[in-house]
Design a protein around this motif. Structure first.
Motif, PDB file in Angstrom:
ATOM      1  N   UNK A 190     -12.375  -9.525   1.115  1.00  0.00           N
ATOM      2  CA  UNK A 190     -12.992  -8.489   0.283  1.00  0.00           C
ATOM      3  C   UNK A 190     -13.600  -7.400   1.164  1.00  0.00           C
ATOM      4  N   UNK A 191     -14.358  -7.819   2.171  1.00  0.00           N
ATOM      5  CA  UNK A 191     -15.054  -6.869   3.044  1.00  0.00           C
ATOM      6  C   UNK A 191     -14.068  -5.959   3.771  1.00  0.00           C
ATOM      7  N   UNK A 192     -12.984  -6.530   4.266  1.00  0.00           N
ATOM      8  CA  UNK A 192     -12.024  -5.758   5.055  1.00  0.00           C
ATOM      9  C   UNK A 192     -11.239  -4.758   4.217  1.00  0.00           C
ATOM     10  N   UNK A 193     -11.244  -4.922   2.914  1.00  0.00           N
ATOM     11  CA  UNK A 193     -10.452  -4.031   2.052  1.00  0.00           C
ATOM     12  C   UNK A 193     -11.325  -3.034   1.303  1.00  0.00           C
ATOM     13  N   UNK A 194     -12.518  -2.739   1.808  1.00  0.00           N
ATOM     14  CA  UNK A 194     -13.383  -1.741   1.160  1.00  0.00           C
ATOM     15  C   UNK A 194     -13.164  -0.338   1.724  1.00  0.00           C
ATOM     16  N   UNK A 195     -12.451  -0.201   2.830  1.00  0.00           N
ATOM     17  CA  UNK A 195     -12.330   1.091   3.509  1.00  0.00           C
ATOM     18  C   UNK A 195     -11.109   1.854   3.013  1.00  0.00           C
ATOM     19  N   UNK A 196     -11.268   3.169   2.844  1.00  0.00           N
ATOM     20  CA  UNK A 196     -10.148   4.008   2.432  1.00  0.00           C
ATOM     21  C   UNK A 196      -9.774   5.025   3.513  1.00  0.00           C
ATOM     22  N   UNK A 197     -10.506   5.070   4.610  1.00  0.00           N
ATOM     23  CA  UNK A 197     -10.166   5.989   5.706  1.00  0.00           C
ATOM     24  C   UNK A 197     -10.143   5.258   7.043  1.00  0.00           C
ATOM     25  N   UNK A 198     -11.247   4.565   7.380  1.00  0.00           N
ATOM     26  CA  UNK A 198     -11.275   3.868   8.664  1.00  0.00           C
ATOM     27  C   UNK A 198     -12.034   2.558   8.536  1.00  0.00           C
ATOM     28  N   UNK A 199     -11.595   1.570   9.318  1.00  0.00           N
ATOM     29  CA  UNK A 199     -12.238   0.258   9.381  1.00  0.00           C
ATOM     30  C   UNK A 199     -12.541  -0.042  10.839  1.00  0.00           C
TER      31      UNK A 199
ATOM     32  N   UNK B 208       0.835  -1.192   0.000  1.00  0.00           N
ATOM     33  CA  UNK B 208       0.000   0.000   0.000  1.00  0.00           C
ATOM     34  C   UNK B 208       0.874   1.248   0.000  1.00  0.00           C
ATOM     35  N   UNK B 209       0.520   2.191  -0.856  1.00  0.00           N
ATOM     36  CA  UNK B 209       1.238   3.456  -0.959  1.00  0.00           C
ATOM     37  C   UNK B 209       0.682   4.478   0.020  1.00  0.00           C
ATOM     38  N   UNK B 210      -0.473   4.160   0.600  1.00  0.00           N
ATOM     39  CA  UNK B 210      -1.180   5.172   1.374  1.00  0.00           C
ATOM     40  C   UNK B 210      -0.910   5.035   2.864  1.00  0.00           C
ATOM     41  N   UNK B 211      -0.399   6.071   3.492  1.00  0.00           N
ATOM     42  CA  UNK B 211      -0.214   6.041   4.944  1.00  0.00           C
ATOM     43  C   UNK B 211      -1.523   6.377   5.654  1.00  0.00           C
ATOM     44  N   UNK B 212      -1.454   6.440   6.960  1.00  0.00           N
ATOM     45  CA  UNK B 212      -2.621   6.857   7.734  1.00  0.00           C
ATOM     46  C   UNK B 212      -3.650   5.754   7.843  1.00  0.00           C
ATOM     47  N   UNK B 213      -4.908   6.154   8.012  1.00  0.00           N
ATOM     48  CA  UNK B 213      -5.986   5.197   8.180  1.00  0.00           C
ATOM     49  C   UNK B 213      -6.182   4.818   9.633  1.00  0.00           C
ATOM     50  N   UNK B 214      -7.390   4.396   9.970  1.00  0.00           N
ATOM     51  CA  UNK B 214      -7.710   4.021  11.347  1.00  0.00           C
ATOM     52  C   UNK B 214      -8.307   2.622  11.370  1.00  0.00           C
ATOM     53  N   UNK B 215      -7.860   1.827  12.325  1.00  0.00           N
ATOM     54  CA  UNK B 215      -8.372   0.471  12.506  1.00  0.00           C
ATOM     55  C   UNK B 215      -8.837   0.325  13.946  1.00  0.00           C
ATOM     56  N   UNK B 216     -10.105  -0.085  14.118  1.00  0.00           N
ATOM     57  CA  UNK B 216     -10.666  -0.266  15.462  1.00  0.00           C
ATOM     58  C   UNK B 216     -11.350  -1.621  15.524  1.00  0.00           C
ATOM     59  N   UNK B 217     -10.994  -2.431  16.510  1.00  0.00           N
ATOM     60  CA  UNK B 217     -11.583  -3.764  16.686  1.00  0.00           C
ATOM     61  C   UNK B 217     -12.176  -3.813  18.085  1.00  0.00           C
ATOM     62  N   UNK B 218     -13.515  -4.053  18.174  1.00  0.00           N
ATOM     63  CA  UNK B 218     -14.191  -4.004  19.470  1.00  0.00           C
ATOM     64  C   UNK B 218     -15.112  -5.210  19.639  1.00  0.00           C
TER      65      UNK B 218
END
Length: 738
Positions: A714-723, A639-649
């Motif tokens: 597939x589902x986990x790779x649909x986000x471009x800002x936060x998951x 991935x070339x893109x930095x940043x992004x947010x991942x939250x698992x609850x």
């Protein structure tokens, strides 16, 4: 004093204003061209209509191209080390011999996408011009050489600026941010089969659509007028990408979802995996080949007819034998009506008691009875693909599959067709053949006489002596007589007039064997000859045959079943192909295990493969988490893109957690709540991207189908800002090797 950015924006605004001024002049010229076409047609001879159509078509095409400016006609600039400067845009614009704007597909624009710091191709500065319509809003520069002279440099690079943009409800084109490996795929040769692979966020779909636009630009004479077909996985997906090609100035490409490839059918529902496995298997070819020859559900099971005082009966076994005889002689059921009639008459003749009866007389009399034709139509009706496919609701009709598979098929019918039914409908259309065209209902002669005025054409010869003094003979298709007897034959001498007509008709190549009553073109009573050989029946005009596709682009191709491949192969028989996909996202239970296997399913042999290795949309933190569920043996995308947010609850109240997560998302952003079957079903998100994605209960997504881990990837790779991942059950185990 204005700052550097303000000065640079003002300088680019001057160029943009000049381009749009020229564009207005071109648009005015195109409008004048259309006006001139209409003027020539009105003022000149009939040939003016041809000129008019040509001029108006050219004008309309040009106007359509000039209107492709939704997100700004001008978007780029190249400054070279030889002091040349090019501006890049959605179409080419010239002012006399001076190129004001270079079409992004032209060879001169290639360095805009291909130049790198390691291989700058003579480019010092690559500038992205960010416009809203005709207004320049901002600039972003990439520096590709150590010494840029007196060139001013702004921004942090066009690609990163573009990556920050919100996704929105529709896919945007990537014409401003195409990278080198994407450009190579877009400009690959049209011939043969090109396979473009890459993980989530590598721009595969955009590359496919830009490739369609590029092919039209480089060989418009060959590919225009709908000769390119783009096939996507779902109607949701085609709606999502539907604005890209028009924004690039192209609207002659056929864009279809896999569930829309059969005319008149729009299938959006997806079958459960166990049903899709049965329907997608090429064993269905044998099932359908047997199904088309079975008796329709409403078919009569016995026949009774009286002839020469005898009651002739055919029971169910007799009718079954007759049906088998028809199948042995005919290739397609809808072309077998005549053979079906002969088989029935033969079966009836076998029931006749008495050698004194004439067989040919029996055949002629039975074939002429209305009751026979009524039975024939009920026993051998015209069949439609949709009607025949519905028969599979009865498991007893399934030949060639085991009982469990037959029951699985049966459970899926009785409601609207699913996507996996569309290839079966397409297959049946070829197996059944064209349904016989119903005979044209003609108005009764009394109605024509009472309710119409003037002359009409007749469909056969007619002899009459109604309006004029003397006998007249009319020919089919002629409202005026082709011969007049004159005073040599008395008006009351019917037999003499008929003998005279027989000689005239014989000269026309037809022999008369008798006469019957009829009406002439004026509605007056006359005599119609019975001919030894019937006149040829005028066939309905089917219009021009549909031109074959010359290039077919398949997006998300990794999920095509064998039956879907057959459907596409029929449309790509004469076409080169671009196949786009990611084996890591293959979720259909019958998906091909490799690209060569898929190419073979599509009826093609050799192919070239181009890989997109770099992701630009999915942030690295999300891509790394999703890669834990990638199928073994596949390499994750960088991935070339930095940043992004991942939250698992983990939570006991999923509904409340979902509401809370949705409420925290900015109002202007796009969001998807994805689950196994509630909210947005996981099967519908393939190919789509959202700013924020909330995944509910990943364990259920994995358990819902045989390739559930692929679906989760597939589902986990649909986000471009936060998951955000919300779960009550334990998360699915990850691959330890990852």
């Amino acid at each position: 004093m204005p700052d550097v950015r303000t000065l640079e924006i003002a300088a680019e605004q001057e160029i943009v204003d000049r381009v749009y001024a020229r564009l207005d002049a071109m648009r005015e010229r195109a409008g004048s061209l259309a006006h001139e076409g209409h003027r020539r047609a009105a003022a000149g001879p009939a040939t003016g209509l041809v000129e008019r159509d040509a001029l108006v078509h050219r004008a309309a095409t040009r106007l359509n191209a000039l209107d492709a400016e939704e997100e700004g006609l001008v978007f780029g600039r190249l400054d070279f080390d030889d002091h040349e400067t090019y501006h890049i845009g959605r179409l080419g614009v010239r002012d006399g011999t001076e190129p004001l704007l270079i079409d992004w597909r032209a060879p001169a624009a290639a360095p805009f996408y291909r130049a790198t710091t390691g291989d700058p191709l003579g480019v010092l500065r690559r500038r992205v011009i960010i416009c809203r319509g005709q207004e320049v809003l901002d600039l972003d520069d990439d520096v590709l050489a150590e010494d840029t002279g007196d060139l001013r440099v702004l921004g942090e690079g066009a690609l990163l600026a573009a990556l920050r943009r919100s996704r929105g409800p529709h896919m945007r084109d990537i014409v401003t941010t195409i990278q080198r490996e994407q450009d190579e795929a877009i400009r690959a040769p049209a011939r043969g089969v090109t396979v473009i692979t890459g993980g989530p966020g590598t721009g595969k779909t955009q590359v496919a659509l830009h490739r369609a636009a590029y092919l039209l630009y480089t060989d418009r004479g060959r590919f225009t007028d709908g000769r390119i077909l783009v096939v996507g996985p779902s109607t949701v997906f085609t709606n999502y990408i539907g604005r890209v090609l028009p924004s690039l100035g192209e609207d002659s490409v056929h864009l279809r979802a896999i569930g829309e490839l059969v005319d008149g059918v729009v299938a959006e529902r997806r079958d459960p995996a166990e049903v899709a496995r049965v329907k997608g298997d090429d064993r269905m070819l044998g099932v359908l080949a047997e199904l088309i020859w079975q008796a329709p559900p409403e078919s009569p099971s016995q026949m009774r007819i009286v002839y020469a005082g005898q009651v002739l009966k055919l029971d169910a076994s007799d009718l079954d034998r007759a049906r088998r005889k028809v199948r042995a002689k005919a290739a397609k059921p809808n072309a077998a009506r005549r053979a079906a009639a002969a088989a029935l008459i033969g079966a009836l003749w076998s029931k006749v008691d008495g050698e004194h009866l004439d067989r040919q007389l029996f055949i002629d009399e039975i074939a002429g009875r209305g009751e026979f034709h009524e039975f024939l139509f009920a026993w051998w009706p015209p069949l439609t693909p949709a009607g025949v496919l519905g028969w599979l609701a009865d498991p007893a009709r399934v030949v060639g599959l085991d009982a469990d598979a037959a029951r699985t098929l049966a459970t899926s019918y009785g409601k609207e067709f699913a996507v996996d039914d569309v290839p079966l409908l397409d297959e049946l259309a070829g197996l059944l053949g064209e349904a016989p065209v119903a005979a044209r209902v003609t108005e009764p002669e009394w109605k024509l006489r009472e309710l119409s005025t003037g002359t009409r054409t007749v469909s056969t010869f007619v002899l009459s002596c109604g309006l004029r003094d003397g006998w007249e003979l009319y020919a089919p298709g002629h409202p005026t007589p082709i011969a007049v007897a004159g005073p040599g034959i008395d008006n009351d001498a019917v037999a003499a007039a008929q003998r005279w007509s027989e000689m005239v008709i014989l000269r026309e190549g037809h022999r008369v064997v008798g006469w019957t009553d009829g009406y002439d073109p004026h509605g007056e009573e006359g005599y119609v000859p019975l001919l030894a050989e019937p006149l040829p029946v005028e066939e309905p005009d089917d219009g021009p045959a549909e031109e074959p596709y010359l290039h077919v682009i398949l997006d998300e191709a990794q999920d095509l079943s064998p039956m879907e491949c057959r459907m596409i192969a029929r449309r790509a028989e004469h076409a080169s192909m671009t196949i786009v996909g990611d084996l890591g996202q293959a979720t259909h239970p019958l998906a091909a295990g490799s690209w060569p296997a898929l190419v073979e399913r599509l009826g093609k042999r050799e192919s070239r493969t181009l890989e997109l290795n770099t992701g630009y949309r999915v942030p690295q933190v999300i891509a790394d988490y999703a890669a834990q569920y990638l199928a073994p043996g596949l390499t994750p995308t960088r991935s070339y893109r930095p940043g992004g947010e991942l939250s698992i609850r983990q939570t006991d109240d999923l509904d409340a957690a979902v509401r809370e997560a949705v409420a925290a998302i900015p109002e202007e952003a796009t969001v998807a709540v994805i689950a196994a079957d509630a909210y947005l079903p996981a099967a519908l998100v393939k190919g789509l991207e959202f700013d924020h994605v909330i995944v509910v209960e990943p364990a259920d997504i994995v358990a819902a189908e045989p390739r559930g881990r692929n679906r989760l990837y597939v589902v986990l790779t649909r986000a471009v800002a936060s998951l955000t991942i919300l779960h009550r059950k334990p998360l699915p185990p990850v691959d330890p090797a990852r």
